[in-house]
Design a protein around this motif. Structure first.
Motif, PDB file in Angstrom:
ATOM      1  N   ALA A 157     -14.087  88.074  74.248  1.00 30.46           N
ATOM      2  CA  ALA A 157     -14.974  86.961  73.875  1.00 30.46           C
ATOM      3  C   ALA A 157     -14.261  86.063  72.890  1.00 30.46           C
ATOM      4  N   ASP A 158     -14.669  84.794  72.874  1.00 32.55           N
ATOM      5  CA  ASP A 158     -14.019  83.837  71.977  1.00 32.55           C
ATOM      6  C   ASP A 158     -14.272  84.150  70.510  1.00 32.55           C
ATOM      7  N   VAL A 159     -15.323  84.910  70.222  1.00 33.21           N
ATOM      8  CA  VAL A 159     -15.695  85.197  68.840  1.00 33.21           C
ATOM      9  C   VAL A 159     -15.050  86.477  68.305  1.00 33.21           C
ATOM     10  N   TYR A 160     -14.440  87.290  69.165  1.00 33.99           N
ATOM     11  CA  TYR A 160     -13.819  88.529  68.708  1.00 33.99           C
ATOM     12  C   TYR A 160     -12.548  88.205  67.926  1.00 33.99           C
ATOM     13  N   GLY A 161     -12.647  88.400  66.614  1.00 39.69           N
ATOM     14  CA  GLY A 161     -11.511  88.021  65.777  1.00 39.69           C
ATOM     15  C   GLY A 161     -11.270  86.523  65.780  1.00 39.69           C
TER      16      GLY A 161
ATOM     17  N   GLY B 165     -10.971  84.538  68.220  1.00 42.18           N
ATOM     18  CA  GLY B 165      -9.960  84.196  69.225  1.00 42.18           C
ATOM     19  C   GLY B 165      -8.805  85.168  69.286  1.00 42.18           C
ATOM     20  N   ARG B 166      -8.674  86.032  68.302  1.00 42.01           N
ATOM     21  CA  ARG B 166      -7.542  86.975  68.277  1.00 42.01           C
ATOM     22  C   ARG B 166      -7.533  87.873  69.512  1.00 42.01           C
TER      23      ARG B 166
ATOM     24  N   ARG C 108     -11.031  76.032  74.606  1.00 41.11           N
ATOM     25  CA  ARG C 108     -10.455  76.927  73.602  1.00 41.11           C
ATOM     26  C   ARG C 108     -10.104  78.286  74.205  1.00 41.11           C
ATOM     27  N   SER C 109     -10.984  78.825  75.042  1.00 41.76           N
ATOM     28  CA  SER C 109     -10.704  80.119  75.669  1.00 41.76           C
ATOM     29  C   SER C 109      -9.538  80.024  76.647  1.00 41.76           C
TER      30      SER C 109
END
Length: 331
Positions: free
Chosen positions: A56-60, A62-63, A109-110
Motif C-alpha cells: 500500500a502507498d501508506v506502508y512506510g 511508500g517504503r 505516486r504508486s
C-alpha cells in the motif's frame, strides 16, 4: 511435492498461488526492518512459490512499495509476480476526497514507487463506508483502467456490509477482508457471494496480528511503535485491524483452545493459514513475514492437504464459545 496450489484472482483472471505475502511490515510500521532484510524476505518468499504481494502507498509512506518494486525489477527474465497496492489512507478519511483527481495523483505516486507504467491491481484502502455506494468513485476507477494506469481494481474493507456492496459492483475484481479463525463472519455471506459473482477474496490479518501464531502470553509486550500497542482500542485506525478486534486476553484463551487441534508436523501459523486456504472462495491469503524462514514456512502451506472437517467444526466451536459475542456483530 505438488507445489503451491493455484487459484484465480477474481475478475482479473490472473492465476496466483494460494499463499501470498503481505508487505505491511516491510514499511517498518511494526518496528524497524532494514532494507537488506526486507529484500531477502521477498526473495525467499518468491523462491518458495509466492507470486502475489500485497502492499500500500501508506506502508512506510511508500517504503514498502519502493522495496517491492526494487525486488520485482530484479527478478530473472520470465519470472513474474502480481503486485497489489492500495490507495486512500494518506489523507483525512472524508468521502469527498475519493475523487478522480486524487485517484490519479495517488496512482502516479504508486506507479513511481513501484517503477511500472501500469499497476497490476489497485485497491481502495478501507475508505469511509459511503464510498462503496458512490457511482462516481467506480466510474473514475473504470476510467483509470481505460487509461492504462492499472489492469484492475478492487477494494479493501472493514465490514461485511462494505464487502457485499463492493461485490455487487460489476468491475470490482477483488475484495480484501479480515478472515481468520477469530473472524468467521465472512463465511456467512461474503465468501458465498464472492464465489457466485467471480470476485476474488484476499484474506488479510490471517494470524490476528500474530495471536494465532501461538507465541504470546499474558506477559508479552510490544514496542511503542507497534500497532499492537498503540491501536488496541482503535486509537489510530479501525480496531479490527489489531488482533482482529479481539480482546487480547480473550484471544489468548481462544488460541489455547485451538492449539490441541493443530495437526502433527504443522506450526500454529501453518495451521491458521491452512484453515483459510481450505476455503475455495479465497483467492489468496497474505501473511506477513519479517525474514526468509517465516516466508518459507508460510509458503509451505500452499502444498499441504486440507484439514479434516472435524477440525473445522472444532474451530467454529471455539469461535462460538469465546469470540462471537464480542466480534461478530461489529464487522
Amino acid at each position: 511435492m505438488k507445489g503451491m496450489q493455484q487459484r484465480t484472482l477474481g475478475r482479473t483472471g490472473v492465476p496466483v498461488g494460494a499463499v501470498g505475502l503481505g508487505a505491511w511490515q516491510l514499511g517498518a510500521d511494526w518496528g524497524e526492518v532494514n532494507e537488506d532484510e526486507a529484500l531477502a524476505t521477498l526473495i525467499a518468499a518468491h523462491e518458495a512459490g509466492v507470486d502475489f504481494i500485497d502492499t500500500a502507498d501508506v506502508y512506510g509512506d511508500g517504503r514498502s512499495e519502493r522495496l517491492v518494486g526494487q525486488f520485482v525489477r530484479g527478478l530473472p527474465v520470465g519470472r513474474t509476480v502480481t503486485v497489489a497496492t492500495k490507495m486512500g489512507r494518506r489523507v483525512p478519511q472524508e468521502a469527498q476526497r475519493y475523487n478522480l483527481d486524487n485517484f490519479r495523483a495517488w496512482n502516479d505516486r504508486s506507479r513511481e514507487n513501484l517503477g511500472v507504467d501500469t499497476l497490476d491491481l489497485v485497491q481502495l484502502h478501507c475508505p469511509p463506508s459511503e464510498v462503496y455506494s458512490t457511482d462516481e468513485v467506480f466510474d473514475g476507477l473504470d476510467l483509470m483502467v481505460q487509461e492504462g494506469r492499472m489492469h484492475a481494481y478492487g477494494v479493501s474493507v472493514e465490514t461485511v456490509a462494505e464487502a457485499l456492496t463492493a461485490i455487487a459492483r460489476p468491475n470490482v475484481a477483488t475484495v480484501q477482508i479480515i478472515f481468520n479463525m477469530l473472524r468467521l463472519k465472512p463465511l456467512d455471506d461474503v465468501l458465498p457471494a464472492a464465489e457466485k459473482m467471480g470476485v476474488g477474496i484476499i484474506a488479510r490479518v490471517p494470524l490476528a496480528s500474530g495471536l494465532l501464531a501461538g507465541r504470546y502470553d499474558e506477559n508479552t509486550t510490544f514496542g511503542a511503535d507497534d500497532h499492537r500497542t498503540y491501536n488496541r482500542h482503535g486509537e489510530a485506525f479501525d480496531q479490527g485491524e489489531t488482533f482482529s478486534g479481539v480482546d487480547f486476553a480473550t484471544g489468548l484463551a481462544a488460541v489455547r483452545r485451538l492449539a490441541p487441534l493443530r495437526p502433527e508436523g504443522l506450526t500454529m501459523t501453518q495451521f491458521a493459514l491452512r484453515w483459510i486456504v481450505d476455503h475455495p472462495a479465497v483467492s489468496v491469503v497474505i501473511p506477513g513475514a519479517r525474514n526468509g524462514e517465516q516466508a518459507r514456512g508460510n509458503a509451505a502451506v500452499g502444498d499441504l492437504p486440507p484439514l479434516p472437517a472435524a477440525t473445522h467444526d472444532a474451530v467454529r466451536d471455539v469461535y462460538d464459545d469465546l469470540i462471537r459475542a464480542s466480534v461478530h456483530s461489529r464487522w
